[in-house]
Design a protein around this motif. Structure first.
Motif, PDB file in Angstrom:
ATOM      1  N   GLY A 128       1.186  -1.215  -0.330  1.00  0.00           N
ATOM      2  CA  GLY A 128       0.006  -0.449   0.028  1.00  0.00           C
ATOM      3  C   GLY A 128       1.152   0.988  -0.144  1.00  0.00           C
ATOM      4  N   ALA A 129       0.829   2.431   0.849  1.00  0.00           N
ATOM      5  CA  ALA A 129       1.490   2.984   0.988  1.00  0.00           C
ATOM      6  C   ALA A 129       2.589   3.243   2.072  1.00  0.00           C
ATOM      7  N   PHE A 130       2.962   1.956   2.249  1.00  0.00           N
ATOM      8  CA  PHE A 130       4.137   1.571   3.304  1.00  0.00           C
ATOM      9  C   PHE A 130       5.484   1.451   2.334  1.00  0.00           C
ATOM     10  N   HIS A 131       6.550   1.839   2.187  1.00  0.00           N
ATOM     11  CA  HIS A 131       7.748   1.688   1.484  1.00  0.00           C
ATOM     12  C   HIS A 131       8.332   0.829   2.110  1.00  0.00           C
ATOM     13  N   VAL A 132       8.436  -0.612   1.959  1.00  0.00           N
ATOM     14  CA  VAL A 132       8.863  -1.371   2.527  1.00  0.00           C
ATOM     15  C   VAL A 132      10.517  -2.192   2.178  1.00  0.00           C
ATOM     16  N   LEU A 133      10.690  -1.762   1.278  1.00  0.00           N
ATOM     17  CA  LEU A 133      12.200  -2.118   0.546  1.00  0.00           C
ATOM     18  C   LEU A 133      12.046  -0.908   0.077  1.00  0.00           C
ATOM     19  N   LYS A 134      13.795  -0.602   0.252  1.00  0.00           N
ATOM     20  CA  LYS A 134      13.923   1.433  -0.523  1.00  0.00           C
ATOM     21  C   LYS A 134      15.292   1.228  -1.356  1.00  0.00           C
ATOM     22  N   ASP A 135      14.907   0.511  -3.008  1.00  0.00           N
ATOM     23  CA  ASP A 135      16.378   0.694  -3.904  1.00  0.00           C
ATOM     24  C   ASP A 135      17.406   0.261  -2.946  1.00  0.00           C
ATOM     25  N   CYS A 136      17.249  -1.428  -2.359  1.00  0.00           N
ATOM     26  CA  CYS A 136      17.885  -2.306  -2.306  1.00  0.00           C
ATOM     27  C   CYS A 136      18.657  -2.984  -3.681  1.00  0.00           C
ATOM     28  N   SER A 137      20.481  -2.829  -3.309  1.00  0.00           N
ATOM     29  CA  SER A 137      21.180  -3.741  -4.497  1.00  0.00           C
ATOM     30  C   SER A 137      22.123  -4.270  -4.242  1.00  0.00           C
ATOM     31  N   THR A 138      22.144  -5.885  -4.686  1.00  0.00           N
ATOM     32  CA  THR A 138      23.449  -6.119  -3.882  1.00  0.00           C
ATOM     33  C   THR A 138      24.216  -7.139  -5.077  1.00  0.00           C
ATOM     34  N   GLU A 139      24.825  -8.319  -5.005  1.00  0.00           N
ATOM     35  CA  GLU A 139      25.266  -8.837  -6.092  1.00  0.00           C
ATOM     36  C   GLU A 139      25.797  -9.657  -5.090  1.00  0.00           C
ATOM     37  N   ILE A 140      25.736 -11.508  -5.329  1.00  0.00           N
ATOM     38  CA  ILE A 140      25.765 -12.584  -5.075  1.00  0.00           C
ATOM     39  C   ILE A 140      26.418 -13.402  -5.567  1.00  0.00           C
TER      40      ILE A 140
ATOM     41  N   GLY B 115      11.718  -5.290  11.219  1.00  0.00           N
ATOM     42  CA  GLY B 115      10.260  -4.683  10.376  1.00  0.00           C
ATOM     43  C   GLY B 115      11.925  -3.883   9.430  1.00  0.00           C
ATOM     44  N   SER B 116      13.275  -4.624   9.613  1.00  0.00           N
ATOM     45  CA  SER B 116      13.736  -3.624   8.853  1.00  0.00           C
ATOM     46  C   SER B 116      13.850  -4.433   7.333  1.00  0.00           C
ATOM     47  N   GLY B 117      13.006  -5.257   6.722  1.00  0.00           N
ATOM     48  CA  GLY B 117      12.516  -5.776   5.593  1.00  0.00           C
ATOM     49  C   GLY B 117      14.057  -7.040   5.007  1.00  0.00           C
ATOM     50  N   LYS B 118      14.231  -7.645   5.662  1.00  0.00           N
ATOM     51  CA  LYS B 118      14.953  -8.408   5.281  1.00  0.00           C
ATOM     52  C   LYS B 118      13.999  -9.802   4.722  1.00  0.00           C
ATOM     53  N   SER B 119      13.385  -9.592   5.483  1.00  0.00           N
ATOM     54  CA  SER B 119      12.752 -11.310   4.784  1.00  0.00           C
ATOM     55  C   SER B 119      11.707 -11.441   3.432  1.00  0.00           C
ATOM     56  N   THR B 120      11.495 -10.233   3.499  1.00  0.00           N
ATOM     57  CA  THR B 120      10.752  -9.216   2.288  1.00  0.00           C
ATOM     58  C   THR B 120      11.706  -9.297   1.067  1.00  0.00           C
ATOM     59  N   LEU B 121      12.936  -9.207   1.497  1.00  0.00           N
ATOM     60  CA  LEU B 121      14.110  -8.606   0.476  1.00  0.00           C
ATOM     61  C   LEU B 121      14.185 -10.376  -0.199  1.00  0.00           C
ATOM     62  N   ILE B 122      14.424 -11.205   1.486  1.00  0.00           N
ATOM     63  CA  ILE B 122      14.819 -12.814   1.011  1.00  0.00           C
ATOM     64  C   ILE B 122      13.764 -12.805  -0.156  1.00  0.00           C
TER      65      ILE B 122
ATOM     66  N   ILE C 278      25.294  -8.005   5.390  1.00  0.00           N
ATOM     67  CA  ILE C 278      24.305  -7.047   4.933  1.00  0.00           C
ATOM     68  C   ILE C 278      23.598  -6.388   5.785  1.00  0.00           C
ATOM     69  N   PHE C 279      23.700  -5.453   6.389  1.00  0.00           N
ATOM     70  CA  PHE C 279      22.933  -5.241   7.348  1.00  0.00           C
ATOM     71  C   PHE C 279      21.546  -4.381   7.047  1.00  0.00           C
ATOM     72  N   MET C 280      20.094  -4.174   7.229  1.00  0.00           N
ATOM     73  CA  MET C 280      18.868  -3.871   6.400  1.00  0.00           C
ATOM     74  C   MET C 280      18.734  -2.472   8.327  1.00  0.00           C
ATOM     75  N   ASP C 281      17.969  -2.262   7.791  1.00  0.00           N
ATOM     76  CA  ASP C 281      17.262  -0.620   8.482  1.00  0.00           C
ATOM     77  C   ASP C 281      16.464   0.102   7.626  1.00  0.00           C
TER      78      ASP C 281
ATOM     79  N   ILE D 287      19.526  -0.931   2.412  1.00  0.00           N
ATOM     80  CA  ILE D 287      20.571  -1.804   2.575  1.00  0.00           C
ATOM     81  C   ILE D 287      21.746  -0.288   3.163  1.00  0.00           C
ATOM     82  N   VAL D 288      21.987  -0.772   4.622  1.00  0.00           N
ATOM     83  CA  VAL D 288      22.397   0.161   5.658  1.00  0.00           C
ATOM     84  C   VAL D 288      24.461   0.124   5.104  1.00  0.00           C
ATOM     85  N   GLU D 289      24.236  -0.965   5.144  1.00  0.00           N
ATOM     86  CA  GLU D 289      26.392  -2.118   5.180  1.00  0.00           C
ATOM     87  C   GLU D 289      25.428  -3.013   4.092  1.00  0.00           C
TER      88      GLU D 289
END
Lengths: 242, 225
Positions: A12-24, A37-44, A207-210, A214-216
């Protein structure tokens, strides 16, 4: 092998993931951590398309997860996933949990599937429980079966979504031991977890998310010795202090 | 005081047994076809396609809004005879039995559809995701993971519905079919022992339904998943 580019997702209006980028890379073990609540599970879950995302692109070995023409079931069959609540199929025996997708998705013969299932149950140390049903096993045993079920598909990579969060403390290590063994055998792994011991032991990167970002995203030693951000520092001091 | 006269019942037992066979046939056909059709309707109702979902919802609403007696008459007067004549112009059928089978199957399907829909929705999102993560298509997820678990949970409700159906099948007397109740009524009229026959028929329904619901209660205790 897995490329995540500028992923954004809204509920909806809640922005769960914001421009996350990484390579594995192939053979890499990447641990994803961060407050709840930082979005880790959603990202995976976006990685194998279990959660849709509205912006950006995820590419697994040349196949785009979000593309309309992509055969998602076929792609998912090649990527293993382990869930926080195990999600074994309760109406099937341990053995059938390991063979059903091999037979029905990969069209392997019953003999081939059973042989594979037997070998994987040996790997996770549960051969003796093959005929039991999931409800008859402890949480730790169920999670090891869930890992074996994912491995039975011969995945090119494994995704772990908080695999030990729902376990009693005395069962965490039996699951982590299996995961360490996998990592040491060269499996490509993306692991959402708070188990920093596991990260220190086998991760290549952390990877540290908040708040959906992706913060780090740094090599393990750098991350643990001197996190760049205050946020990560606070997080580490909180979970490492006990 | 009323003097009971049970003497005409023993001689009527063979006829009553024939009637019971008709009752059981209607019940069984309606259960099997009703569950199959009900499953399809439930899956359509939950489908992402808005047209299919609306059609399934309309079916359920329609049949649940009409009294069963009227459905039976409606099938007898308007639906089954023309269709059968069109399909088999030369066929020679027991039309009334066919009318009872189809009316009950279509009617029960709407009730089973709602039970099955609730069963499907009771399976957690996590189970669906786990199945999808193994590469299963939507159809395989439904067939291999959701429905087997949903049906296990639904068995008591499905059986309860079957007991209601068994009783409701007595309504076929309105289309002139001699089921167990119909035979009892006929014998009552011809022998004049109305009270005895209706009491006897009631006792048989009572015993059979009590036995079945005891079985259901035992099952409920045993089904854990």
């Amino acid at each position: 092998m897995i490329s995540i580019r500028d992923i954004s997702k809204w509920y909806g209006a809640f922005h769960v993931l914001k421009d996350c980028s990484t390579e594995i890379q192939k053979g890499e073990v990447v641990v994803v951590c961060g407050p709840s609540g930082s979005g880790k599970s959603t990202l995976i879950k976006c990685v194998n398309g279990l959660e849709p995302f509205q912006k950006g692109e995820i590419v697994i070995e040349g196949t785009s997860v979000g593309a309309k023409k992509t055969n998602l079931p076929k792609l998912r069959a090649r990527v293993g996933m382990v869930f926080q609540h195990f999600e074994l199929f309760p109406h099937l025996s341990v053995f059938q949990n390991l063979t059903i997708a091999q037979c029905r998705v990969l069209r392997r013969s019953a003999g081939e599937a059973e042989e594979k299932a037997g070998r994987l149950l040996d790997l996770v140390g549960l051969r003796a429980h093959a005929r039991k049903f999931p409800a008859q096993l402890s949480g730790g045993q169920q999670q090891r079966v869930a890992i074996a079920r994912a491995l039975a598909m011969d995945p090119i990579a494994m995704l772990f979504d908080e695999p030990t969060s729902a376990l009693d403390p005395e069962m965490i290590n039996e699951v982590l031991d299996v995961m360490v063994k996998l990592a040491q055998e060269g499996m490509t792994m993306m692991v959402v977890t708070h188990e920093m011991g596991f990260a220190k032991k086998v991760a290549d990167r952390v990877i540290f998310m908040d708040e959906g970002q992706i913060v780090e995203d740094r090599p393990k030693t750098d991350f643990f010795s001197r996190p760049n951000t205050d946020r990560a520092q606070q997080f580490l001091s909180k979970i490492l202090s006990h | 005081m009323y003097a009971f006269d049970w003497s005409s019942i023993p001689g009527s037992l063979p006829f009553l047994w024939q009637g019971m066979l008709v009752t059981l046939q209607i019940t069984l056909v309606a259960i099997v076809v009703g569950i199959l059709l009900g499953t399809i309707i439930a899956v359509l109702r939950l489908s992402k396609n808005p047209i299919l979902s609306a059609l399934a919802a309309a079916y359920v609403t329609l049949f649940r809004s009409i009294p069963l007696v009227m459905v039976l008459l409606w099938f007898q007067l308007a639906l089954v005879p023309p269709v059968v004549r069109w399909l088999f112009p030369k066929g020679n059928f027991d039309l009334n039995l066919l009318i009872a089978f189809t009316a009950f199957a279509f009617f029960e399907a709407s009730y089973y559809a709602e039970i099955i829909r609730a069963g499907i929705q009771s399976i957690s999102k996590g189970q669906v995701m786990a199945a999808q993560a193994l590469g299963m298509t939507d159809g395989a997820v439904m067939r291999l993971v959701i429905l087997p678990q949903a049906f296990r949970r639904m068995i008591p409700l499905l059986l309860t519905q079957a007991i209601i159906l068994f009783q409701d099948s007595s309504l076929v007397y309105v289309i002139g079919l001699a089921d167990f109740f119909g035979v009892a009524k006929n014998r009552a009229d011809s022998t004049g022992n109305e009270v005895e026959f209706i009491l006897f028929a009631g006792a048989v329904y009572l015993i059979l339904c009590l036995t079945l619901s005891t079985i259901v209660r035992q099952l409920q205790k045993r089904i854990v998943i």
